[in-house]
Motif scaffolding. Structure first.
Motif, mmCIF file in Angstrom:
data_model
loop_
_atom_site.group_PDB
_atom_site.id
_atom_site.type_symbol
_atom_site.label_atom_id
_atom_site.label_comp_id
_atom_site.label_asym_id
_atom_site.label_seq_id
_atom_site.Cartn_x
_atom_site.Cartn_y
_atom_site.Cartn_z
ATOM 1 N N ALA A 68 9.722 32.253 26.781
ATOM 2 C CA ALA A 68 8.544 31.842 26.003
ATOM 3 C C ALA A 68 7.452 32.903 26.077
ATOM 4 O O ALA A 68 6.807 33.224 25.068
ATOM 5 N N ALA A 69 7.253 33.487 27.264
ATOM 6 C CA ALA A 69 6.209 34.515 27.416
ATOM 7 C C ALA A 69 6.556 35.744 26.570
ATOM 8 O O ALA A 69 5.690 36.312 25.890
ATOM 9 N N VAL A 70 7.858 36.146 26.586
ATOM 10 C CA VAL A 70 8.273 37.314 25.791
ATOM 11 C C VAL A 70 8.105 37.001 24.303
ATOM 12 O O VAL A 70 7.565 37.812 23.532
ATOM 13 N N LEU A 71 8.528 35.796 23.914
ATOM 14 C CA LEU A 71 8.418 35.401 22.501
ATOM 15 C C LEU A 71 6.955 35.440 22.063
ATOM 16 O O LEU A 71 6.624 35.923 20.966
ATOM 17 N N PHE A 72 6.066 34.974 22.939
ATOM 18 C CA PHE A 72 4.644 34.978 22.589
ATOM 19 C C PHE A 72 4.148 36.415 22.370
ATOM 20 O O PHE A 72 3.420 36.690 21.408
ATOM 21 N N ALA A 73 4.567 37.326 23.272
ATOM 22 C CA ALA A 73 4.128 38.722 23.140
ATOM 23 C C ALA A 73 4.623 39.299 21.809
ATOM 24 O O ALA A 73 3.876 39.991 21.097
ATOM 25 N N VAL A 74 5.873 39.002 21.450
ATOM 26 C CA VAL A 74 6.435 39.519 20.189
ATOM 27 C C VAL A 74 5.665 38.927 19.005
ATOM 28 O O VAL A 74 5.273 39.653 18.066
ATOM 29 N N LEU A 75 5.415 37.616 19.054
ATOM 30 C CA LEU A 75 4.685 36.968 17.957
ATOM 31 C C LEU A 75 3.280 37.544 17.828
ATOM 32 O O LEU A 75 2.759 37.726 16.718
ATOM 33 N N ALA A 76 2.669 37.869 18.980
ATOM 34 C CA ALA A 76 1.314 38.434 18.948
ATOM 35 C C ALA A 76 1.327 39.793 18.257
ATOM 36 O O ALA A 76 0.425 40.116 17.473
ATOM 37 N N LEU A 77 2.381 40.578 18.532
ATOM 38 C CA LEU A 77 2.479 41.896 17.883
ATOM 39 C C LEU A 77 2.632 41.730 16.374
ATOM 40 O O LEU A 77 1.994 42.430 15.581
ATOM 41 N N ILE A 78 3.479 40.762 15.981
ATOM 42 C CA ILE A 78 3.691 40.528 14.545
ATOM 43 C C ILE A 78 2.383 40.054 13.907
ATOM 44 O O ILE A 78 1.958 40.562 12.856
ATOM 45 N N ALA A 79 1.707 39.104 14.580
ATOM 46 C CA ALA A 79 0.468 38.545 14.016
ATOM 47 C C ALA A 79 -0.597 39.620 13.895
ATOM 48 O O ALA A 79 -1.365 39.653 12.931
#
Ligand code: TYD
Length: 691
Positions: A174-185
Motif C-alpha cells: 500500500a505504501a509503494v502504491l501510494f508513492a506511485v500514485l503520488a508521482l502520477i498525480a
C-alpha cells in the motif's frame, strides 16, 4: 534425566507412514477466495492511511506549518483511536450480522466514506472520515478473523496467522502504491486535487474486495473471539515483572516509529519530497518492520535474547537521531527503514520472550505489549506534531556554519532522546549477561558462538564435568542429511565447554557390531529377511548399549550417537512396512528401555540427501525412492508424536546455522551444576520468565 524405566510402546508406533499434520492440508476454495478478498480490503485499508493524511496536508497547504502538522497528526491519531478505545466492542457488534454481509457492509461503507472525502473537500470531514473508516476497519477485522476460523475450524493457529497476514501483510504494498500514485498525480493533476487519486483508487479497491466477498457463497457462523480493552490491560499491568521490563522496551520503539509516522508528511515536504517522498518513507518503515519481525528470532541465535531486545531499542532510537539531524530525503528513507528493522526485531523478540513456552496459549502478556505499543503510538501521533509546531523552524549558527532546523526535525530529536531515556534502563533491566562485555559477546555471536570470558573458559577446561548419570543425545535422519557432521560438531562444542563426551554411531560401534554392520550393509548380502535385518540391528544396538553407551552414562559422560532406535523404527518399521510397535518392543528389550534425552532429527528430501552421497551406495542406500520417502515420513511421525524430545531441523540450511540451533537446544538439557565458565556460556535462554 535419562529415562531408563519400563519399556513402553513408542507413541507414534501405530501411526501409519506419511500421515501429514493438519497444517499441511491444502486450503479449501472458499478459504482461498476469502483470503484474497481480505487481502484486497487490507490493501485498501492501508492505502487509506496515507491517502487521508495527504488530503489533510493538502487542505491545510496554505496554513502555517504548525496547523499542517496538527491536521496530519490528528488524522493519524483519529485513525488509531478506535483501536485504543473501541476494540472490545467490535466483536459483539460484528457478531450481530452474518459474517459475509458484515464484510461487505464494512467494505461498501468505507468505499462511500473515502469517495466523499475529495468531493466534500473539507478538513473536518477528512478527520471524521479517518475516524469512521477505522471504526469500520475494526468491525471488518473482527468479522474477517471469525470468518477465517469458520472456514478452518480445526486449525485455529493457521486461521489466526492468515488473518493477521491479510490485515497487516498489504501495508508495504500500500505504501509503494501510494508513492506511485503520488508521482502520477503530480504529473497529471492540479495542485488542489493531488491527493484525490489515491482516495479514488482506495475506493476502487474496496469495490473489488466487496465483489470478491460477494462471490463466496457462504461463511459458517463461529463465535467472535473476545478482544481485551487496551487501556484496561495497561492499567491491570503485565502480570509478570518480565513483561513489565519488556513493556518499557516496546514503549520506546513504538515511540520512535510513531514519531516518524506523525511528522513524515510534513517533514518530507520540508525536504522537497512531497507525497511521493511521504509514500517512500512509509514504504521504508513498513518493509523494515516486516523484515525486522522475520529477522528477530533468526538473528544472532547464540546471543542473549534479552540483550538483543535492549540493543534493538537503543539502535532504533539512534536511527531516529540520525533521521532527525540529517536533512536529506534519501538518508531519511534509509534511516526509517533501519528504524523499522530494529523496531520489528524488538517486537518479535519481545513477544517471544514473554510467551511462556509451557503455556503458549496464554496470550495475555502479548496483548499487554500490543496495548503498550498502541497507546504509545497514539500519544506520539498527538504529541510529536504539537511539539514540532510549538518549536517551529529556526536558524542556528554553530562553529561558523549556519543550520536550518525544522520544527519536525527538532521534535524527532526530542522523541529520540525520550526513547533513549527509556531504552537504556530497559537494556540494563533486560541484560542477563551482566559483567560480560558487549562487544566480544556480539562478535562471538556473529561467528555463531557464545562468548566465554577467557578466565572462565580456562577454569572450565581444567575441571571436566562429572555426574552420577550422563546425558544421551541421538542424531537421526535419512541418507545424506549430515548427521555425522552435526554430531561431530556438537561433540567438539561440548568438549570445548569441559564436558566428558563419548561420540559413537550405529551400526558397528563395537567389535561384534562391525561384523554385523558388514553383513547388514554389504550389497552382496542377499535374501536377508526383513525380520532378520531388524533383529541384527537390534543385536548391534544391544551390544552397543552394553559395551559403549551404558558404561559412559554411568560415569556421567555425555553420549552423542549417530543413529539409535528411531532408525530401526523408521527404516525397518516405516521403510520395510513392518509393524512399528513390534520393532519398538524388540528394541526396548535390547536397550533396557534407554531413551535419549534429546533426538536431533535432520530432515531432507531423499533425492537431495542421496545426491549428497559418494557412490557406490550400500545395501540400504540403494533401496528405491519410495522406501526412502516412507523412512522420511516415519521419522517425522515419530518426532511429531513426542515434540519435547526432538529437535527437527531442515538439513538444507547452512551448516553453521544448524549447529547453532543444536547447541542452543542442547544447552537446555545440560547437567546442573555446571562449572562457572560453562554457566556463563549457557545462560542465554530465549524465554524471559521473570526478573
Ligand atoms: P551408515 O553408513 O552409518 O549411514 P548413515 O551415514 O546414513 O548413518 O549406514 C547405516 C545404514 O543403516 C543407513 O542406511 C541406515 C541403516 N539403518 C537401519 O536401517 N536401521 C537401523 O537401526 C540403523 C541404526 C541404521
Amino acid at each position: 534425566m535419562t529415562r531408563t524405566g519400563a519399556p513402553r510402546p513408542h507413541p507414534a508406533a501405530s501411526q501409519p507412514p506419511g500421515v501429514s499434520s493438519p497444517s499441511s492440508a491444502p486450503p479449501s476454495g472458499p478459504f482461498r477466495r476469502l483470503r484474497s478478498a481480505l487481502s484486497l480490503a487490507g490493501l485498501a485499508q492501508w492505502l487509506s492511511v496515507p491517502a487521508l493524511t495527504a488530503m489533510a496536508a493538502m487542505l491545510t497547504r496554505d496554513d502555517d506549518v504548525s496547523t499542517r502538522l496538527q491536521a496530519v497528526g490528528g488524522t493519524l491519531a483519529l485513525m488509531l483511536l478506535p483501536a485504543v478505545l473501541l476494540a472490545p466492542l467490535a466483536g459483539p457488534l460484528a457478531g450481530r450480522v452474518d459474517r459475509r454481509l458484515m464484510l461487505m457492509i464494512a467494505d461498501v461503507l468505507r468505499l462511500v466514506i473515502v469517495v466523499t472525502v475529495p468531493l466534500v473537500d473539507l478538513l473536518a470531514w477528512t478527520l471524521a472520515a479517518a475516524f469512521l473508516v477505522s471504526c469500520l476497519s475494526l468491525l471488518w477485522a473482527a468479522a474477517a478473523r471469525s470468518s477465517l476460523r469458520a472456514l478452518l475450524p480445526d486449525e485455529e493457529p493457521r486461521a489466526a496467522r492468515t488473518a493477521s497476514r491479510a490485515v497487516f501483510g498489504p501495508a508495504p504494498a500500500a505504501a509503494v502504491l501510494f508513492a506511485v500514485l503520488a508521482l502520477i498525480a503530480d504529473g497529471m493533476l492540479g495542485r488542489g486535487s493531488r491527493a484525490d487519486l489515491a482516495l479514488y483508487v482506495t475506493a476502487g479497491i474496496f469495490a473489488l474486495s466487496t465483489a470478491a466477498v460477494a462471490m463466496i457463497r457462504e461463511i459458517p457462523v463461529t463465535a467472535m473471539a473476545p478482544v481485551p480493552a487496551p487501556l484496561k490491560l495497561l492499567f491491570q499491568g503485565p502480570g509478570t515483572a518480565a513483561a513489565r521490563g519488556t513493556g518499557l522496551a516496546i514503549a520506546a520503539v513504538s515511540l520512535t516509529a510513531g514519531a516518524v509516522v506523525a511528522v513524515a508528511r510534513v517533514h518530507t515536504g520540508v525536504l522537497g519530497g512531497g507525497d511521493a517522498g511521504y509514500g517512500t518513507v512509509l514504504a521504508g518503515l513498513a518493509f523494515g518492520l516486516g523484515f525486522g519481525m522475520f529477522l528477530g528470532p533468526r538473528a544472532l541465535v547464540p546471543f542473549s535474547r534479552r540483550r538483543l531486545l535492549g540493543l534493538a531499542v537503543v539502535a532504533a532510537a539512534l536511527a531516529l537521531v540520525v533521521l532527525a539531524l540529517v536533512q536529506n530525503l534519501v538518508v531519511v528513507v534509509f534511516m526509517t527503514a533501519f528504524l523499522g528493522v530494529f523496531a520489528g526485531a524488538a517486537w518479535s523478540t519481545a513477544t517471544a520472550a514473554v510467551t511462556d513456552p509451557d503455556a503458549p496459549e496464554d496470550a495475555r502478556p502479548v496483548a499487554y505489549l500490543r496495548s503498550v505499543a498502541l497507546v504509545t503510538a497514539f500519544v506520539a501521533l498527538i504529541a510529536v506534531p504539537l511539539v514540532a509546531g510549538a518549536l517551529g523552524a529556526h536558524r542556528i549558527e554553530l562553529g561558523g556554519g549556519v543550520y536550518d532546523v525544522a520544527g519536525s526535525g527538532a521534535a524527532l530529536l526530542i522523541a529520540a532522546v525520550v526513547a533513549l531515556v527509556c531504552g537504556l534502563p530497559a537494556y540494563r533491566r533486560l541484560d542477563d549477561r551482566r559483567g560480560i562485555p558487549l562487544v566480544p559477546d556480539l562478535c562471538a555471536a556473529l561467528h555463531g558462538e557464545v562468548y566465554t570470558p577467557p578466565q572462565a573458559a580456562a577454569e572450565a577446561a581444567q575441571q571436566p564435568v562429572h555426574r552420577e548419570r550422563g546425558v544421551f543425545i541421538a542424531f537421526e535422519g535419512g541418507e545424506g542429511a549430515g548427521k555425522t557432521t552435526q554430531a561431530r560438531l556438537a561433540a567438539i562444542w561440548l568438549r570445548d565447554h569441559g564436558y566428558d563426551v563419548v561420540t559413537t554411531h550405529e551400526p558397528g560401534a563395537t567389535k561384534i557390531g562391525m561384523r554385523l554392520r558388514a553383513m547388514l550393509l554389504d550389497r552382496d548380502t542377499t535374501g536377508l529377511s526383513d525380520r532378520a535385518e531388524t533383529l541384527l540391528y537390534a543385536a548391534d544396538r544391544a551390544d552397543h548399549i552394553a559395551n559403549v553407551i551404558r558404561p559412559a552414562m554411568e560415569r556421567g559422560a555425555i553420549v552423542v550417537s549417530d543413529r539409535y532406535v528411531d532408525s530401526s523404527l523408521a527404516y525397518q518399521g516405516f521403510g520395510r512396512q513392518q509393524p512399528v510397535e513390534d520393532i519398538a518392543r524388540v528394541n526396548a528389550w535390547a536397550t533396557g528401555g534407554l531413551v535419549p534425552d534429546l533426538t536431533v532429527l535432520l530432515e531432507i528430501p531423499p533425492e537431495a540427501g542421496l545426491r549428497r552421497l559418494p557412490a557406490p551406495a550400500d545395501r540400504i542406500e540403494s533401496e528405491p525412492q519410495d522406501f526412502h520417502e516412507r523412512v522420511r515420513a516415519g521419522f517425522r511421525a515419530l518426532a511429531e508424536a513426542d515434540p519435547d524430545r526432538y529437535l527437527i531441523l531442515d538439513a538444507s540450511r547452512p551448516q553453521g546455522e544448524l549447529s547453532r540451533e543444536i547447541q542452543y537446544r542442547i544447552r537446555e538439557i545440560l547437567p546442573d551444576p555446571v562449572p562457572a565458565g560453562t554457566e556463563d556460556a549457557t545462560s542465554t535462554f530465549p524465554a524471559i520468565r521473570d526478573f
